[in-house]
Motif scaffolding. Structure first.
Motif, PDB file in Angstrom:
ATOM      1  N   ALA A 384       0.870  -1.235  -0.068  1.00 16.96           N
ATOM      2  CA  ALA A 384      -0.163  -0.069  -0.031  1.00 16.96           C
ATOM      3  C   ALA A 384       0.713   1.395   0.033  1.00 16.96           C
ATOM      4  CB  ALA A 384      -0.943   0.120   1.260  1.00 16.96           C
ATOM      5  N   GLY A 385       2.006   1.291   0.777  1.00 17.79           N
ATOM      6  CA  GLY A 385       2.762   2.451   0.720  1.00 17.79           C
ATOM      7  C   GLY A 385       3.595   2.444  -0.546  1.00 17.79           C
ATOM      8  N   THR A 386       3.931   1.497  -1.248  1.00 17.97           N
ATOM      9  CA  THR A 386       4.488   1.926  -2.566  1.00 17.97           C
ATOM     10  C   THR A 386       3.643   2.418  -3.579  1.00 17.97           C
ATOM     11  OG1 THR A 386       5.809  -0.372  -2.007  1.00 17.97           O
ATOM     12  CG2 THR A 386       5.614   0.305  -4.425  1.00 17.97           C
ATOM     13  N   LEU A 387       2.394   1.676  -3.505  1.00 18.61           N
ATOM     14  CA  LEU A 387       1.452   2.464  -4.284  1.00 18.61           C
ATOM     15  C   LEU A 387       1.162   3.923  -4.099  1.00 18.61           C
ATOM     16  CD1 LEU A 387      -1.333  -0.474  -4.671  1.00 18.61           C
ATOM     17  CD2 LEU A 387       0.299   0.296  -6.397  1.00 18.61           C
ATOM     18  N   LEU A 388       0.927   4.131  -2.677  1.00 18.28           N
ATOM     19  CA  LEU A 388       0.686   5.597  -2.506  1.00 18.28           C
ATOM     20  C   LEU A 388       2.004   6.708  -2.965  1.00 18.28           C
ATOM     21  CD1 LEU A 388      -0.713   5.337   0.935  1.00 18.28           C
ATOM     22  CD2 LEU A 388      -1.924   6.137  -1.050  1.00 18.28           C
ATOM     23  N   GLN A 389       3.242   6.343  -3.001  1.00 24.32           N
ATOM     24  CA  GLN A 389       4.302   6.993  -3.328  1.00 24.32           C
ATOM     25  C   GLN A 389       4.343   6.959  -4.594  1.00 24.32           C
ATOM     26  OE1 GLN A 389       7.820   5.155  -1.532  1.00 24.32           O
ATOM     27  NE2 GLN A 389       6.806   5.343   0.578  1.00 24.32           N
ATOM     28  N   THR A 390       3.855   5.945  -5.532  1.00 27.08           N
ATOM     29  CA  THR A 390       4.071   6.326  -6.676  1.00 27.08           C
ATOM     30  C   THR A 390       2.825   7.068  -7.396  1.00 27.08           C
ATOM     31  OG1 THR A 390       4.937   4.304  -7.265  1.00 27.08           O
ATOM     32  CG2 THR A 390       3.854   4.888  -9.004  1.00 27.08           C
ATOM     33  N   ALA A 570       9.646   0.086   3.904  1.00 31.48           N
ATOM     34  CA  ALA A 570       9.685  -0.920   2.947  1.00 31.48           C
ATOM     35  C   ALA A 570      10.022  -0.474   1.630  1.00 31.48           C
ATOM     36  CB  ALA A 570       8.594  -1.907   2.992  1.00 31.48           C
ATOM     37  N   PRO A 571       9.237   0.580   0.898  1.00 34.27           N
ATOM     38  CA  PRO A 571       9.516   0.848  -0.409  1.00 34.27           C
ATOM     39  C   PRO A 571      10.794   1.547  -0.491  1.00 34.27           C
ATOM     40  CG  PRO A 571       7.194   1.550   0.190  1.00 34.27           C
ATOM     41  CD  PRO A 571       8.193   0.919   1.464  1.00 34.27           C
ATOM     42  N   HIS A 572      11.374   2.388   0.533  1.00 34.67           N
ATOM     43  CA  HIS A 572      12.557   3.021   0.298  1.00 34.67           C
ATOM     44  C   HIS A 572      13.850   2.022   0.499  1.00 34.67           C
ATOM     45  CE1 HIS A 572      11.269   7.175  -0.080  1.00 34.67           C
ATOM     46  NE2 HIS A 572      10.557   7.162   0.799  1.00 34.67           N
ATOM     47  N   CYS A 573      13.580   1.014   1.172  1.00 36.45           N
ATOM     48  CA  CYS A 573      14.663   0.096   1.298  1.00 36.45           C
ATOM     49  C   CYS A 573      14.670  -0.719   0.198  1.00 36.45           C
ATOM     50  CB  CYS A 573      14.295  -0.954   2.445  1.00 36.45           C
ATOM     51  SG  CYS A 573      14.318  -0.325   4.260  1.00 36.45           S
ATOM     52  N   ALA A 574      13.747  -0.903  -0.634  1.00 43.26           N
ATOM     53  CA  ALA A 574      13.716  -1.572  -1.878  1.00 43.26           C
ATOM     54  C   ALA A 574      14.244  -0.911  -3.068  1.00 43.26           C
ATOM     55  CB  ALA A 574      12.355  -2.053  -2.584  1.00 43.26           C
ATOM     56  N   SER A 589       9.163  -4.719  -1.826  1.00 45.64           N
ATOM     57  CA  SER A 589       8.724  -4.058  -0.759  1.00 45.64           C
ATOM     58  C   SER A 589       8.179  -4.758  -0.053  1.00 45.64           C
ATOM     59  CB  SER A 589       7.932  -2.757  -1.267  1.00 45.64           C
ATOM     60  OG  SER A 589       8.716  -1.964  -2.123  1.00 45.64           O
ATOM     61  N   GLY A 590       7.082  -5.719  -0.222  1.00 44.37           N
ATOM     62  CA  GLY A 590       6.265  -6.467   0.495  1.00 44.37           C
ATOM     63  C   GLY A 590       7.172  -7.462   1.263  1.00 44.37           C
TER      64      GLY A 590
END
Length: 639
Positions: A384-390, A570-574, A589-590
């Motif tokens: 969900a965080g990855t989608l929001l950031q994009t 998680a998205p930033h770590c990826a 990220s997941g």
């Protein structure tokens, strides 16, 4: 000038008269007089003092920093004061009230100094200062909650104090603090001539012989002292220091004395005193219901919407023009995406091996259920965080930073108050409604061309507003307070297969729905024009992805509660591992989110065994530190 002063004083006097005349009626005259002398008058005077101190502090901070968004609330002073008071009680259980006040004063003072110091390291900036203050405030709040949770006897009464409690039950506190408050307030008069030069700008002030840095720090130290003193006495009274200076500018907009610094300061403290007294009046007015809400709850409910209002004003949009839109970090690993995802998958397997209980262990089934629930919850929040950031082109977006989780918890609290036996489906639907509403607000903010920092502030203010509303619901729905507190802290304590199956199913279905949209996700950061030239219309896909993100957040929050920072970390770590295309970024990220929450939950169970630290508190402390590092590194890379 005289008209402005007389008008503001008239409003304050009318408010004081209304507060006096509307006090509860008591047939026994002696008891009524005793309550007037020992409760209502000391409470009213304390409201005036603390409101004036907070307003003066906000005025000094905003003027010296030339930052309309800065205030005691947004610089973390209140959160630091609460942490200082809690630590004093924990380390010195027999500490006197004066010693607790001193601990709160030192805590608020040190945290605000840390905020200012970090802001100087990143080269200044108006909105970043506020972001740093709010992030450090979240971290301090998580630590305070942790100590209050496990040292309940020592910290008894601090929860109500932390919510802002102006009510006095005798004259003793007022007698002890009146002189320090008055002296601290009047010291502002000494620095007003120097403060007036800051209105001209640093260049002109320096040309007139003002030593900019020494005097700025002197004024800021005084402002911090004022706010920390007020907070140490009555607790967290939020947003008064933000609202009062702005309301003063509105009052003086058509006045010839608008540039008179002494007039501005005087009217500001009058307005601040009136705001706190009005909030205390609202708090007392609920006595007929059998409840008395903390004074700070009313100021937060008023201040959070006003803060959002400021973001959308011309002055707020002007800040967006000078803030960088790119806050991402450069990868420090350049390897094959397949190799990176394989390594992360191996790390997940290792984490499961160490954290899952053996069949012969006591409580193995329950522990393994918790580990699985943490894995799916971390995976879902990270996606969900990855989608929001994009979608929002905002590297600081996540379900918790953006306010999605907080509003979802608020809706869950509403359902539990009215339907204590609500099942998992009903809680998920409530969280989905709350999350979707915030998604709509953030989409609207994006259309208003808010900057990256402003969108982050928008979400943090939504979180503050929803958190206060949830506290109010906890007060009125005390029978469900313990259940709701579980969602506030974020924990897998209630893990069952009935919770694991829905979250596993929805996470899997969401991933399958995302697969056909991976190409569109890669194009979204490029803006609107280029994808259209390639024949790709993104509007429908964006709405679908927002719905998927809201659904993932809803099922995770309804299953494991409000877990902070997993969707941000998680998205930033990826990305730090060199992954950018979403067919690699989302699974990485997941997996990272799953690993993070598995270890947070396991460490929370083991560090203070047999006591337990909620996973949400563990992640909050780690995540806020990462959030600061992200801001620090990103802003320092500006050219």
């Amino acid at each position: 000038m005289v008209k402005s002063i007389s008008s503001s004083l008239m409003v304050l006097l009318l408010l004081m008269a209304a507060y006096y005349l509307s006090r509860p009626e008591i047939a026994n005259q002696e008891l009524a007089q005793a309550m007037l002398n020992n409760i209502w008058l000391p409470t009213a005077i304390m409201s005036l003092f603390t409101g004036a101190l907070l307003a003066s502090s906000g005025f000094l901070i905003q003027t010296s920093l030339d930052n309309d968004f800065a205030s005691p609330s947004t610089l973390g002073i209140a959160a630091g004061a609460l942490l200082g008071a809690v630590l004093t009680r924990v380390l010195l259980p027999e500490a006197s009230l004066n010693l607790v006040w001193l601990g709160a004063l030192i805590g608020g003072f040190l945290l605000s100094l840390a905020v200012l110091a970090v802001s100087q390291l990143i080269g200044g900036g108006k909105l970043p200062v506020v972001l740093i203050g709010m992030a450090l405030g979240l971290s301090a709040g998580a630590l305070s909650s942790l100590f209050m949770l496990y040292f309940e006897n020592q910290t008894d009464g601090l929860f109500l104090w932390g919510s802002g409690q102006v009510l006095q039950t005798n004259t003793l506190v007022l007698e002890q603090t009146a002189l320090p408050m008055l002296v601290c307030l009047l010291l502002s008069v000494v620095v007003l001539p120097k403060l007036a030069l800051f209105l001209l700008g640093d260049t002109h002030a320096a040309a007139l012989g003002l030593a900019i840095k020494p005097w700025r720090w002197t004024i800021l130290l005084l402002a911090i002292s004022q706010a920390a003193l007020a907070t140490s006495i009555v607790g967290m009274i939020g947003f008064v220091g933000l609202m009062a200076p702005h309301l003063t500018r509105l009052v003086l907009r058509l006045s010839k004395g608008a540039n008179n610094i002494a007039l501005q300061w005087f009217i500001t403290i009058v307005i601040g005193a009136a705001l706190v007294l009005a909030a205390e009046w609202c708090s007392r007015s609920l006595l007929f219901l059998g409840y008395r809400l903390p004074t700070g709850a009313f100021t937060a409910l008023l201040g959070a919407p006003y803060f959002v209002f400021l973001l959308f004003q011309r002055s707020g949009k002007a800040l967006a023009a000078v803030e960088t839109q790119h806050l991402g970090l450069k990868p420090f690993i350049h390897a094959s995406p397949t190799l990176v995802i394989g390594a992360l998958s191996g790390l997940l397997v290792v984490s499961l091996y160490f954290c899952l209980a053996k069949p012969q262990d006591i409580g193995a089934v329950w522990i393994n259920q918790r580990v699985l629930l943490a894995a799916f919850g971390g995976f879902g929040l990270a996606c969900a965080g990855t989608l929001l950031q994009t979608l929002f082109k905002n590297p600081m977006a996540s379900p918790d930073i953006s306010g999605v989780s907080a509003v979802a918890v608020l809706l869950i609290a509403c359902v539990l108050v009215y339907f204590p036996a609500a099942n998992q489906l009903q809680l998920t639907l409530a969280a989905l409604v709350g999350g979707s509403a915030v998604m709509a607000l953030l989409s609207w903010g994006l259309k208003q061309q808010l900057s990256v920092s402003q969108l982050a502030l928008f979400g943090i203010v939504i979180t503050a507003f929803a958190g206060t509303a949830t506290q109010i619901l906890l007060t009125f729905g005390s029978s469900t307070a313990s259940v709701t507190m579980m969602w506030l802290a974020g924990t897998t304590y209630g893990a069952t297969f009935e919770r694991i199956i829905p979250i596993a199913s929805i996470t899997t279905l969401s991933l399958l729905a995302i697969v056909p949209l991976l190409r569109q996700l890669d194009l979204m950061p490029l803006g609107e024009i280029l994808p259209k030239t390639l024949g790709v219309a993104l509007q429908k896909q964006r709405l679908l992805l927002l719905a998927i993100s809201a659904l993932l957040t809803a099922i995770c929050v309804s299953s494991i509660g409000s877990i902070s920072f997993v969707g941000l970390l998680a998205p930033h770590c990826a990305r730090l591992l060199g992954l950018y295309r979403h067919k690699h970024l989302i699974p990485a990220s997941g997996i990272t989110g799953a690993i993070l929450l598995i270890w947070a939950d396991s460490l929370g169970r083991g560090l203070m065994a047999p006591n337990e630290i909620p996973a949400g508190l563990m992640v909050s402390v780690i995540g806020s530190i990462y959030f600061i590092l992200l801001l620090l590194i990103s802003y320092r890379k500006r050219t």
